[in-house]
Design a protein around this motif. Structure first.
Motif, short mmCIF file in Angstrom:
data_model
loop_
_atom_site.label_atom_id
_atom_site.label_comp_id
_atom_site.label_asym_id
_atom_site.label_seq_id
_atom_site.Cartn_x
_atom_site.Cartn_y
_atom_site.Cartn_z
N GLN A 89 18.59 40.60 48.44
CA GLN A 89 17.94 39.40 48.97
C GLN A 89 18.41 38.19 48.15
O GLN A 89 18.27 38.18 46.93
CB GLN A 89 16.40 39.56 48.85
CG GLN A 89 15.63 38.96 50.01
CD GLN A 89 16.13 37.63 50.46
OE1 GLN A 89 16.17 36.68 49.70
NE2 GLN A 89 16.55 37.55 51.72
N ASP A 90 18.93 37.21 48.85
CA ASP A 90 19.51 36.05 48.17
C ASP A 90 18.47 34.95 47.91
O ASP A 90 18.57 33.85 48.44
CB ASP A 90 20.69 35.49 48.98
CG ASP A 90 20.34 35.22 50.44
OD1 ASP A 90 19.66 36.08 51.06
OD2 ASP A 90 20.70 34.16 50.95
N THR A 91 17.49 35.30 47.09
CA THR A 91 16.46 34.33 46.72
C THR A 91 17.07 33.27 45.80
O THR A 91 17.75 33.61 44.84
CB THR A 91 15.34 35.06 45.94
OG1 THR A 91 15.08 36.30 46.58
CG2 THR A 91 14.09 34.23 45.88
N SER A 92 16.75 32.01 46.07
CA SER A 92 17.40 31.01 45.21
C SER A 92 16.62 29.72 45.06
O SER A 92 15.59 29.51 45.69
CB SER A 92 18.80 30.70 45.74
OG SER A 92 18.69 30.03 46.96
N GLU A 93 17.17 28.87 44.22
CA GLU A 93 16.63 27.53 44.03
C GLU A 93 17.32 26.58 45.00
O GLU A 93 18.44 26.83 45.44
CB GLU A 93 16.90 27.07 42.60
CG GLU A 93 16.18 27.91 41.56
CD GLU A 93 16.63 27.57 40.14
OE1 GLU A 93 17.77 27.08 39.97
OE2 GLU A 93 15.86 27.81 39.20
N LEU A 94 16.64 25.50 45.32
CA LEU A 94 17.24 24.48 46.19
C LEU A 94 16.97 23.12 45.55
O LEU A 94 15.88 22.88 45.05
CB LEU A 94 16.60 24.51 47.59
CG LEU A 94 16.66 25.82 48.38
CD1 LEU A 94 15.93 25.66 49.71
CD2 LEU A 94 18.11 26.24 48.62
N TYR A 95 17.96 22.23 45.61
CA TYR A 95 17.81 20.91 45.01
C TYR A 95 17.97 19.80 46.04
O TYR A 95 18.86 19.87 46.90
CB TYR A 95 18.85 20.69 43.90
CG TYR A 95 18.62 21.61 42.75
CD1 TYR A 95 17.67 21.29 41.76
CD2 TYR A 95 19.30 22.82 42.65
CE1 TYR A 95 17.44 22.15 40.71
CE2 TYR A 95 19.07 23.69 41.60
CZ TYR A 95 18.13 23.35 40.63
OH TYR A 95 17.89 24.20 39.59
#
Ligand SMILES: Cc1cc2nc3c(=O)[nH]c(=O)nc-3n(C[C@H](O)[C@H](O)[C@H](O)COP(=O)(O)OP(=O)(O)OC[C@H]3O[C@@H](n4cnc5c(N)ncnc54)[C@H](O)[C@@H]3O)c2cc1C
Ligand SMILES: Cc1cc2nc3c(=O)[nH]c(=O)nc-3n(C[C@H](O)[C@H](O)[C@H](O)COP(=O)(O)OP(=O)(O)OC[C@H]3O[C@@H](n4cnc5c(N)ncnc54)[C@H](O)[C@@H]3O)c2cc1C
Ligand SMILES: Cc1cc2nc3c(=O)[nH]c(=O)nc-3n(C[C@H](O)[C@H](O)[C@H](O)COP(=O)(O)OP(=O)(O)OC[C@H]3O[C@@H](n4cnc5c(N)ncnc54)[C@H](O)[C@@H]3O)c2cc1C
Ligand SMILES: Cc1cc2nc3c(=O)[nH]c(=O)nc-3n(C[C@H](O)[C@H](O)[C@H](O)COP(=O)(O)OP(=O)(O)OC[C@H]3O[C@@H](n4cnc5c(N)ncnc54)[C@H](O)[C@@H]3O)c2cc1C
Lengths: 382, 382, 382, 382
Positions: C210-216
């Motif tokens: 699962q490509d869980t990530s931060e977003l800016y």
């Protein structure tokens, strides 16, 4: 369980003689006391005669000046007979210590010898119908009038309520104090004081021989000479002495657990089903091992806690942990041990049945287990 | 937790110097080791240089003749850095003691100095694909041929498998023995022995820097001089030494619990939601108090168990209880602490995340928790 | 488990074809995806081609107008392969429904067909480093400037974060709103929008593919045409749609539990110790019966909940109960099933190992289990 | 809880009229019955007059030919008054069905009308001092002599023991049968039969108004015409009918849980501490939400189980699961609800106190919860 690390030969001797006494004078009567819903005063007197009441009291007031290890032994041995003997520990280790610690010389001389002899039975009355956990909120008032306090209010759930001759009552002497707890004092009310009546003996799920009851104060005239310690300092005294109260409850719970484990071990080894002892089923084995482990662990913890207490350390967090964990554990063990007894576990003639209905109150009184957790939380900076 | 009752000044100093060492040489590397899936041999060598390997070994073989309290401290401090350092305790307190206890003078001289210096890394290979809990059923054989044993079989789940240079292998020397466990012996197999190969490094849920692996023996020729103790006595030796193995695992679990509690306390005090620290929610408070209580209780129990062990008492029941209870408790605590961290608890960069996936194996190895219960049950006469 | 009461023949056929598809195109790749830490977009496209993405979307926008039973089946079958496929359910049942329910005709035509076809992968970005449970407190701002919103802020823990091409972002459009939640809106941000960058792919305990990530968002210019529904109504929309999100998580947890039970049953029947299958030990049996019971009970509850949801009833309390209970139960089951697998349970090549490290996040996301309890408590008038 | 999916208008009306009846004729008397340790026969007669006994019996034998939904309602409403009314369900749904299912035409005509009318009160006597779980091992013998059986033996723990006029007794007619269970038959023993005496009314932890007792058979002469069904088929009959017995116990446990939850919700909302209702503490809230969730889940499960039962499906596994899980849950809930009542929870005048001491037996009788697990395990192929 083996004996505690701190027990010495003299303690063992003391335990033996107490156990022998109880086997003769308490065990055979216990069932009758349960039916009667009270323990006769004569038994208290016998306890006093034998030196089993308040042995910690200094010799000048009739006691033995014994250390806390004797209290531990008395607490354990009473509990082993049955939880309804809880009132003895209350008298020895909870109520009388207030007189010892905060009483004036005159008060000590007046009351302690009777407490030691079994002529006085004590009770402590904090709880009211509307104030239990939230003690500071109590509404029984004591108004100073000349040399007396005029007390009005009602107390409930009072252990030794019917038998007691001396009742330490938490009253509000300054209703306007802010915070509230700064307006509380402790008065020692003697049986027979005008305006003081004992109410109903309460009908409880268990502790059947314990005479828990209501107390009423209607313009009750208590001599100011019966004030224990300083006025408005009551809450501070309570907070200090409640630690030993909780320790006493924790010790009883641990004893109950040990007792239940032992009787269940005996039972499952002798009871058969499907051609073999029920102790041979792995579920029985694992449940008992889990209980034995908790009992063993509880023993170690209590041992270390008692040592801390005797060494005068601050035990507030640790005793609050012990009070909640050991009573919850005993409650859980009671359900599991009853279950392992099958139908017999539900019959009053089996001791496990009595244990089951006696133990849950230990999670409630002496500060409910939830209150214990709030105390520890605060101390953990939460 | 406070320090143990039995810790003296010298132990505290030792702990301090070890902790300082680890903070410099282990903590900063730990994440890389986890990625590499192995701890470099150079770190072992550094440990040896510093006197942190097998300090209990007698001075004549290069050790310090230190008592078990040093082992406790090393176990705790390694675990505090991270569970993947578990192999050090295995080397110090589990494998090497076989050589010390059952090795011949010649064997001791040959191997112990290297073990102390970090030139040798040891492993113990009991488990096979088809025999874990049921050790007596192992099928790796060692057939005597002249001065050698010819070993055939496969081992799995071997801690320090890849790094090890000396592997204590449980083999069947008498396949016809009845009961089976009477045909087991211990052979010390040296890296490079013909016919011995290291298999896959296993891919585990956690303990990522621990080089757990498979080992293969194909007509592997092991000198009879490498037999530890007497032939066919291996099972007896194992049963004796497994007690300390379980104690070591119990100590690590307790340390993990303490560490998780501490980091979670810090976290909930600083993390905010709904305008206040999450430590202010009563659920957070009660959960943490419950964990703190179990940690405190576990500490007392372990303290008393370590004392018993040092006093040479029979600890079989007590250590089996401790092993299962402390590892189960740590497992439970890991789940609750992760939960209190919210989403961050699931991120590998938070230590609680690593703890969560490292701890469950402690309930499995060194004798599964179910096996612990069967041992205690037997001793309780069930 | 048997099929649900509400499943009809067409649903069974659908399930069969989906399962067949996944066995061919997902199961064999799953381990590689886990290593790669992402599922390739090509797989999403294949799902779209086969009609497995958003089948509920109305036919005019490319969907099948399928009822929620199909969503249940897709959710279950994806989870059965592995928890890392959770992003598909998020796309189908959580994100896209916002467009369907609150999007304008123009927005639906613009995006829905791509969502159905697998050309668009969606994400929903509510959580920020400083605001998870307390959503109303989010600090990402969107300031209207002409036909655009200028968005500034950071999101984290975003499922499908790397793969996503359309991200539904919860932003604060009225920072002065009181109560705070009245100032929140939903913007659909498209990949490639200037000022929008994807941050780190987060390193998690589980859900590895699962490509869980931060977003800016840095002065990110989002066309006002991308506002979903009315300005400042975002929180209301979220509260409405979060119910189905929680249901989807509950379904996945139940599926995970069923799967773990099944694989463990298989395992214990074939694994032997002490000369018999480990399924013959009563502890193994009772543990499995207890789990099977909870799985059976969970199934009944979920069945009734899904029916209520399809009937359009208010499910807030019931789904909150289901979300917390089923995820907690699955978490507990994962630990027990791993344990029953012995050492193998800790090896990544065993599916139970993956389940163990995948499941705990289900108790955290979609509203933590503690938040679920506060919701139910409020509805119970507590 | 809401009503069951399967309840129709007629059932609701029936429930209302029954509840009204009980509120008038049972609730006000209940405390007295508890003190008397028995329910008067006159109440049974009133139940019969009103059509609340055995409504399922066919009209030709005086019944109403009612379906099982009526049994569910009667079971629930009796339990709602108090657990001591359990004997009614035993009569209606457990004992009488044996006559209906296996009795001859003549037997049905002889006994059913009286059972419906309340002239007969029935009991079922399987358990003996030495045989409970292991029923096949019973030792009460019945030796055929001409037209009679001569019965010798002892039964214990028999519900309705004192009040009963018809007792279905499990006896060994073929002591040499192998396996043992093939030698068991069911005899209907009538009050007054020579050689049959009722023993002690047992003193139990709870169910105080339930007249559980011992039964003695000494050369008791029972007409062969009182044999129910075929000789030596008794065990098969028992195994078949025990399913409904367990369902009835499960229903009562669920009702008890619902009742406890409701009364505790009321209590915590009105009771105050520290200036606010105790329902405002998060611990109180979470505990109650957890209980409410289990109650809700239990309701769904039971609903589906009752439907299966009415549809004639094989419910052995499911009812065994329900029996153990719902009674264990009720037991747990009783402890927690008592705790939330503080000191009042321990007072017999509070209904929660009675619930606490009534409920644990449900985990023991009708097949202990451990036996339930062994049944499910076998069916799972373990
Ligand atoms: C058999 C028996 C003997 C007793 N003997 C004595 C005696 O000798 N002398 C005496 O003074 N008293 C005695 N008590 C009273 C006892 O100490 C109180 O019952 C107890 O302190 C709880 O108070 P309460 O009953 O008012 O419960 P409440 O204070 O009304 O509490 C109700 C529930 O709310 C919970 N609760 C309260 N505050 C909080 C909070 N902040 N957070 C979370 N939960 C909370 C409690 O834990 C409890 O579960 C006795 C009680 C019994 C049953
Ligand atoms: C990371 C790791 C490191 C390890 N390191 C080493 C090492 O260095 N050296 C070494 O020799 N081994 C090592 N092991 C192996 C470990 O000791 C075994 O995995 C463990 O003893 C269990 O054996 P098993 O895996 O064969 O499980 P099994 O024996 O197959 O057990 C499966 C399940 O059945 C249960 N069970 C078994 N018997 C009973 C019973 N009688 N009653 C009830 N339940 C029962 C078990 O508790 C377990 O839950 C390691 C394992 C792991 C995972
Ligand atoms: C793998 C993963 C995927 C995710 N996917 C998404 C996604 O796609 N989109 C998205 O927007 N978010 C996503 N999230 C974020 C997730 O929804 C949040 O982590 C979750 O809501 C909890 O918020 P938090 O992490 O800030 O925890 P916090 O809110 O900081 O909570 C910390 C702890 O405090 C407890 N707590 C908080 N308030 C209370 C209270 N009132 N009473 C008692 N306890 C309380 C919580 O239950 C928790 O245990 C994901 C998270 C993860 C780990
Ligand atoms: C109030 C009351 C009313 C009752 N009413 C009736 C009635 O009307 N008619 C009637 O015939 N009987 C009645 N019974 C008896 C009841 O059915 C039995 O008590 C019950 O079946 C258990 O039997 P036992 O008491 O002999 O326990 P045992 O069979 O001795 O069991 C003791 C313990 O061992 C456990 N155990 C047994 N076998 C196994 C196993 N294989 N694996 C693991 N654990 C095991 C049990 O679960 C239990 O925990 C009643 C009992 C009570 C208390």
């Amino acid at each position: 369980m083996g004996k505690y690390r701190f027990e010495e030969e003299e303690h063992e001797l003391f335990r033996k003689s107490l156990r022998k006494f109880l086997e003769k004078e308490a065990v055979p009567q216990y069932e009758k006391w349960e039916e009667d819903r009270i323990i006769p005063k004569s038994f208290w007197k016998r306890l006093g005669d034998m030196g089993f009441l308040c042995p910690q009291v200094e010799e000048e007031y009739g006691g033995l000046g014994a250390d806390f290890r004797y209290a531990v032994i008395i607490g354990e041995e009473m509990e082993r007979v049955g939880a309804s003997l809880t009132g003895v520990g209350l008298h020895n280790d909870i109520t009388v210590p207030y007189i010892e610690a905060y009483g004036s010389e005159e008060q000590k001389q007046r009351w302690l010898p009777g407490c030691v002899a079994g002529d006085h039975i004590t009770a402590i009355a904090m709880t009211e119908p509307g104030a239990g956990s939230d003690l500071a909120n109590l509404s029984t008032t004591a108004v100073r009038q000349g040399d007396n306090y005029i007390v009005n209010g009602q107390k409930t759930f009072i252990t030794n309520g019917i038998n007691s001759t001396l009742i330490l009552v938490a009253v509000k002497t300054d209703p306007k104090a802010d915070p509230k707890h700064k307006g509380i004092s402790l008065l020692l009310v003697e049986e027979g004081t005008p305006g003081f009546t004992k109410g109903r003996k309460l009908n409880k799920v268990g502790l059947h021989a314990q005479d828990t009851s209501e107390l009423y104060f209607e313009d009750c005239v208590v001599p100011a000479a019966n004030l224990i310690g300083a006025e408005n300092k009551g809450f501070t005294y309570l907070m200090e002495k409640l630690q030993q109260e909780r320790l006493v409850v924790a010790i009883a719970a641990q004893t109950a657990s040990e007792d239940m484990l032992e009787m269940t071990l005996d039972y499952v080894k002798s009871r058969k089903a499907f051609g073999k002892p029920i102790s041979s089923f792995q579920n029985t084995q694992f449940k008992l091992v889990e209980m034995a482990t908790e009992v063993e662990i509880g023993h170690s913890f209590l041992e270390s806690l008692i040592e801390d207490h005797m060494a005068g350390k601050d035990i507030v967090s640790k005793v609050s942990m012990a009070k909640y964990w050991l009573t919850d554990t005993a409650k859980k063990i009671s359900g599991e041990c009853m279950q392992l007894h099958g139908g017999y576990g539900y019959m009053e003639e089996y001791k496990i049945a009595r244990r089951f209905r006696d133990i849950p109150v230990a999670a409630i009184y002496a500060g409910s287990n939830e209150i214990m957790k709030t105390i520890v939380a605060k101390r953990m900076g939460l």
